[in-house]
Design an enzyme around this catalytic site. Structure first.
Site, PDB file in Angstrom:
ATOM      1  N   ASP A  45      74.057 -66.579  84.266  1.00 15.77           N
ATOM      2  CA  ASP A  45      74.969 -66.732  83.438  1.00 15.77           C
ATOM      3  C   ASP A  45      76.884 -67.229  84.683  1.00 15.77           C
ATOM      4  OD1 ASP A  45      76.990 -64.468  82.235  1.00 15.77           O
ATOM      5  OD2 ASP A  45      76.777 -63.099  83.837  1.00 15.77           O
ATOM      6  N   ASP A  47      80.570 -65.169  83.876  1.00 17.45           N
ATOM      7  CA  ASP A  47      81.840 -63.961  83.699  1.00 17.45           C
ATOM      8  C   ASP A  47      80.989 -63.039  84.773  1.00 17.45           C
ATOM      9  OD1 ASP A  47      82.777 -65.562  82.118  1.00 17.45           O
ATOM     10  OD2 ASP A  47      82.225 -63.514  80.332  1.00 17.45           O
ATOM     11  N   ASP A  73      97.604 -60.313  70.891  1.00 11.97           N
ATOM     12  CA  ASP A  73      96.526 -61.292  71.070  1.00 11.97           C
ATOM     13  C   ASP A  73      96.563 -61.280  72.732  1.00 11.97           C
ATOM     14  OD1 ASP A  73      95.870 -61.663  68.274  1.00 11.97           O
ATOM     15  OD2 ASP A  73      96.631 -63.622  68.515  1.00 11.97           O
ATOM     16  N   ARG A 109      92.493 -75.610  63.357  1.00  6.70           N
ATOM     17  CA  ARG A 109      92.366 -75.953  64.508  1.00  6.70           C
ATOM     18  C   ARG A 109      90.835 -77.776  64.742  1.00  6.70           C
ATOM     19  NH1 ARG A 109      97.008 -74.972  67.184  1.00  6.70           N
ATOM     20  NH2 ARG A 109      97.625 -72.238  66.263  1.00  6.70           N
ATOM     21  N   THR A 152      75.080 -68.071  78.695  1.00  8.58           N
ATOM     22  CA  THR A 152      76.034 -67.184  78.534  1.00  8.58           C
ATOM     23  C   THR A 152      77.138 -67.168  77.068  1.00  8.58           C
ATOM     24  OG1 THR A 152      79.065 -66.856  79.340  1.00  8.58           O
ATOM     25  CG2 THR A 152      78.041 -69.313  79.144  1.00  8.58           C
ATOM     26  N   ALA A 153      77.745 -66.263  76.986  1.00  6.56           N
ATOM     27  CA  ALA A 153      78.825 -65.607  75.883  1.00  6.56           C
ATOM     28  C   ALA A 153      79.997 -66.749  75.363  1.00  6.56           C
ATOM     29  CB  ALA A 153      79.341 -63.826  75.336  1.00  6.56           C
ATOM     30  N   LYS A 197      70.089 -64.335  74.644  1.00 10.59           N
ATOM     31  CA  LYS A 197      69.878 -65.437  75.485  1.00 10.59           C
ATOM     32  C   LYS A 197      68.958 -65.614  76.352  1.00 10.59           C
ATOM     33  CE  LYS A 197      74.389 -64.235  77.926  1.00 10.59           C
ATOM     34  NZ  LYS A 197      74.757 -63.685  79.561  1.00 10.59           N
ATOM     35  N   ASP A 220      74.626 -60.451  86.419  1.00 13.54           N
ATOM     36  CA  ASP A 220      75.742 -59.291  86.839  1.00 13.54           C
ATOM     37  C   ASP A 220      75.521 -58.027  86.207  1.00 13.54           C
ATOM     38  OD1 ASP A 220      78.634 -58.557  85.411  1.00 13.54           O
ATOM     39  OD2 ASP A 220      77.344 -60.610  85.126  1.00 13.54           O
ATOM     40  N   ASN A 223      72.488 -55.766  80.648  1.00 12.36           N
ATOM     41  CA  ASN A 223      72.623 -56.404  79.051  1.00 12.36           C
ATOM     42  C   ASN A 223      71.561 -58.354  79.025  1.00 12.36           C
ATOM     43  OD1 ASN A 223      73.961 -54.454  77.833  1.00 12.36           O
ATOM     44  ND2 ASN A 223      75.482 -55.980  78.351  1.00 12.36           N
TER      45      ASN A 223
END
Length: 291
Positions: A45, A47, A73, A109, A152-153, A197, A220, A223
């Site tokens: 993972d 983060d 934002d 973009r 990772t997300a 995942k 970590d 989830n």
């Protein structure tokens, strides 16, 4: 291509995992198998496992410094990051909010333009936030001839930047839809989060001939229990409370690279935490105005 994948996927979670593997192979050339091909890999993972805090926030902050995000934002990203840092845990609604903000921004973009900017931001901000202990774990696997994949997300293009900078094998991440090299503002499937995942790792293992019983995973967050439970060697890194309890109950290795975590998350009075959070946000806004 994505419509064909949607037709094949037995569920949205399975489709999300398959989309991530497909996007990853599009970004990276397959690693050739040698006669002594090792069927093991390590899944990391990102983060709060590989790096301090949320990678998407740091990339967003870099874009804000280039005046490509609004103050509103930036507050959203800043608040989600503060909650993440103080609690040591993911908040799904903050993740969704950050993703929705980013998708609205990138619509229309060019993918190549955003990737080029984020390459700069990695060097300026993200590189210094890689945990040294996590780096040692990564290179322990690489030096043993094993493959190392990020799961990772974080958007797959950003995860791919981290992968390339660290010299890893590949990166599985959330897929933002693009047509002819331009973002549409929609996701392909959902966030690569939780059970998705595990689906992505399972599909990658089948594609690359990996033996998941011999593989290792690091996270970590509770989830990510589906991913951790999928492999033969699960590890908790800077774990949230729920994952820490689970790891201890099941005899999983626990690695904690944080300093003064107890003072920040337990000993800090709530009023002081609120003042600190407010001060941090004001600082972010002042920096943006000066820019």
């Amino acid at each position: 291509m994505w419509s064909r994948l949607r037709d094949r996927g037995p569920s949205r979670t399975a489709f999300t995992g398959a989309a991530s593997v497909t996007a990853s192979t599009r970004l990276s050339s397959p690693v050739p198998r040698s006669p002594s091909f090792d069927r093991t890999a390590a899944f990391f993972d990102v983060d709060n496992t590989l790096m301090r805090g949320a990678s998407l926030y740091y990339f967003a902050r870099g874009l804000a410094a280039r005046k490509l995000f609004t103050t509103r934002d930036l507050i959203r990203f800043g608040w989600g990051q503060l909650v993440f840092r103080f609690s040591g845990a993911e908040q799904r609604h903050h993740i969704n909010e950050a993703c929705e903000t980013a998708l609205a921004f990138v619509a229309g973009r060019k993918v190549s333009d955003l990737v080029a900017l984020c390459e700069e931001i990695y060097d300026e901000t993200v590189a210094d936030r890689i945990w040294e202990g996590a780096r040692r774990l990564v290179y322990r696997h690489l030096n043993a001839g094993q493959r190392v994949w990020l799961v990772t997300a974080t958007p797959v293009e950003l995860a791919d930047i981290i992968k390339r900078r660290l010299g890893l094998t590949g990166a599985l991440g959330t897929v933002a839809e693009s047509v002819n090299g331009v973002y549409t503002g929609r996701l392909v499937g959902d966030l690569l989060h939780g059970a998705a995942k595990a689906e992505a790792a399972r599909k990658l293992a089948k594609l690359e001939g990996l033996d998941l019983a011999q593989c290792t995973a690091y996270s970590d967050s509770y989830n990510d229990l589906p991913l951790l439970s999928l492999v033969g060697h699960p590890n908790a890194v800077n774990p949230d409370d729920a994952l820490h309890r689970h790891a201890q109950a099941h005899g999983w290795p626990v690695h904690d690279f944080r300093r003064h975590r107890t003072a920040l998350t337990v000993g800090l009075p709530s009023a002081m935490a609120g003042a600190l959070a407010g001060g941090a946000l004001v600082g972010l806004l002042r920096n943006r105005r000066r820019g």
